[in-house]
Each structure stands twice: as C-alpha cells, then as structure tokens.
Design a protein around this motif. Sequence first.
Motif, PDB file in Angstrom:
ATOM      1  N   THR A  16       0.924  -1.218  -0.124  1.00  0.00           N
ATOM      2  CA  THR A  16      -0.034  -0.033  -0.064  1.00  0.00           C
ATOM      3  C   THR A  16       1.112   1.209   0.066  1.00  0.00           C
ATOM      4  OG1 THR A  16      -0.174   0.070   2.192  1.00  0.00           O
ATOM      5  CG2 THR A  16      -1.962  -0.827   0.986  1.00  0.00           C
ATOM      6  N   THR A  17       2.064   1.146   0.651  1.00  0.00           N
ATOM      7  CA  THR A  17       2.996   2.372   0.687  1.00  0.00           C
ATOM      8  C   THR A  17       3.492   2.679  -0.666  1.00  0.00           C
ATOM      9  OG1 THR A  17       3.415   1.940   3.022  1.00  0.00           O
ATOM     10  CG2 THR A  17       5.080   3.169   1.676  1.00  0.00           C
ATOM     11  N   TYR A  18       3.879   1.491  -1.391  1.00  0.00           N
ATOM     12  CA  TYR A  18       4.325   1.645  -2.747  1.00  0.00           C
ATOM     13  C   TYR A  18       3.283   2.185  -3.625  1.00  0.00           C
ATOM     14  CZ  TYR A  18       5.057   0.608  -7.539  1.00  0.00           C
ATOM     15  OH  TYR A  18       5.266   0.580  -8.952  1.00  0.00           O
ATOM     16  N   ILE A  19       2.105   1.882  -3.683  1.00  0.00           N
ATOM     17  CA  ILE A  19       0.958   2.299  -4.477  1.00  0.00           C
ATOM     18  C   ILE A  19       0.579   3.843  -4.314  1.00  0.00           C
ATOM     19  CG2 ILE A  19      -1.424   2.219  -4.996  1.00  0.00           C
ATOM     20  CD1 ILE A  19      -1.098  -0.765  -4.624  1.00  0.00           C
ATOM     21  N   MET A  20       0.696   4.104  -2.767  1.00  0.00           N
ATOM     22  CA  MET A  20       0.145   5.590  -2.425  1.00  0.00           C
ATOM     23  C   MET A  20       1.466   6.346  -2.844  1.00  0.00           C
ATOM     24  SD  MET A  20      -2.777   5.400  -1.154  1.00  0.00           S
ATOM     25  CE  MET A  20      -2.880   6.911  -0.370  1.00  0.00           C
ATOM     26  N   SER A  22       4.060   6.084  -5.029  1.00  0.00           N
ATOM     27  CA  SER A  22       4.280   6.060  -6.638  1.00  0.00           C
ATOM     28  C   SER A  22       2.900   6.742  -7.347  1.00  0.00           C
ATOM     29  CB  SER A  22       4.630   4.733  -7.152  1.00  0.00           C
ATOM     30  OG  SER A  22       3.456   3.933  -7.152  1.00  0.00           O
ATOM     31  N   SER A  23       2.003   6.980  -6.662  1.00  0.00           N
ATOM     32  CA  SER A  23       0.771   7.314  -7.595  1.00  0.00           C
ATOM     33  C   SER A  23       0.496   8.909  -7.227  1.00  0.00           C
ATOM     34  CB  SER A  23      -0.289   6.785  -7.255  1.00  0.00           C
ATOM     35  OG  SER A  23      -0.783   6.670  -5.876  1.00  0.00           O
ATOM     36  N   THR A  24       1.269   9.469  -6.418  1.00  0.00           N
ATOM     37  CA  THR A  24       1.043  10.888  -5.933  1.00  0.00           C
ATOM     38  C   THR A  24       1.091  11.659  -7.225  1.00  0.00           C
ATOM     39  OG1 THR A  24       3.244  11.110  -5.027  1.00  0.00           O
ATOM     40  CG2 THR A  24       1.401  10.557  -3.554  1.00  0.00           C
ATOM     41  N   PHE A  31      -0.561   6.606 -16.602  1.00  0.00           N
ATOM     42  CA  PHE A  31      -0.795   5.271 -15.928  1.00  0.00           C
ATOM     43  C   PHE A  31      -1.450   4.512 -17.063  1.00  0.00           C
ATOM     44  CE2 PHE A  31      -3.916   2.056 -13.991  1.00  0.00           C
ATOM     45  CZ  PHE A  31      -2.811   1.498 -13.338  1.00  0.00           C
ATOM     46  N   VAL A  32      -2.412   4.799 -17.799  1.00  0.00           N
ATOM     47  CA  VAL A  32      -2.998   3.821 -18.759  1.00  0.00           C
ATOM     48  C   VAL A  32      -2.184   3.733 -19.705  1.00  0.00           C
ATOM     49  CG1 VAL A  32      -4.877   4.018 -20.448  1.00  0.00           C
ATOM     50  CG2 VAL A  32      -5.450   4.959 -18.219  1.00  0.00           C
TER      51      VAL A  32
END
Length: 75
Positions: A16-20, A22-24, A31-32
């Motif tokens: 979850t830390t990675y996703i949060m 890296s997506s900021t 992304f698409v």
Amino acid sequence: MSPSAREYLQHILDETTYIMTSSTSLDKTKFVQDETLKRAYVRSIEVIGEAVKQLPDGLRQKYDVIEWPVYGWDA
C-alpha cells in the motif's frame, strides 16, 4: 516455516505504501499508457489480497472496523 500475521501485515503495508507514494504525481493518461506500471500495480494488489487471505480470523475479528473481504470465511 510459514509467515506470521505480522509478516503478512508488513506485506500489506509495504504494497500500500508503494501504491500510495508512486501514484501521487501520476496522472490517468500516463498510467493507462504505461503497461509496466499497470502490471506493477496489479501485482501489488495481488500481494495485498493474498496476504489478507492469510490473516487469522481472530485478527480480522479484533479489527472489525475494517471491511475485510470474505474468502469463504464466516462474515
């Protein structure tokens, strides 16, 4: 030796830390268009799902404010 609940929770936290983080600064278009990034996110979600399935019933019951997904358990 099988992993402990703490280790599964650490996997969930790591992913979850990675996703949060890296997506900021990530926008939808980027992304698409990035197949590798999409696959990385899918893999992180898979890791989270597998880790959740391994958590003991008692832990999920203790933290019942979390809407744990049900995988053949009593809800």
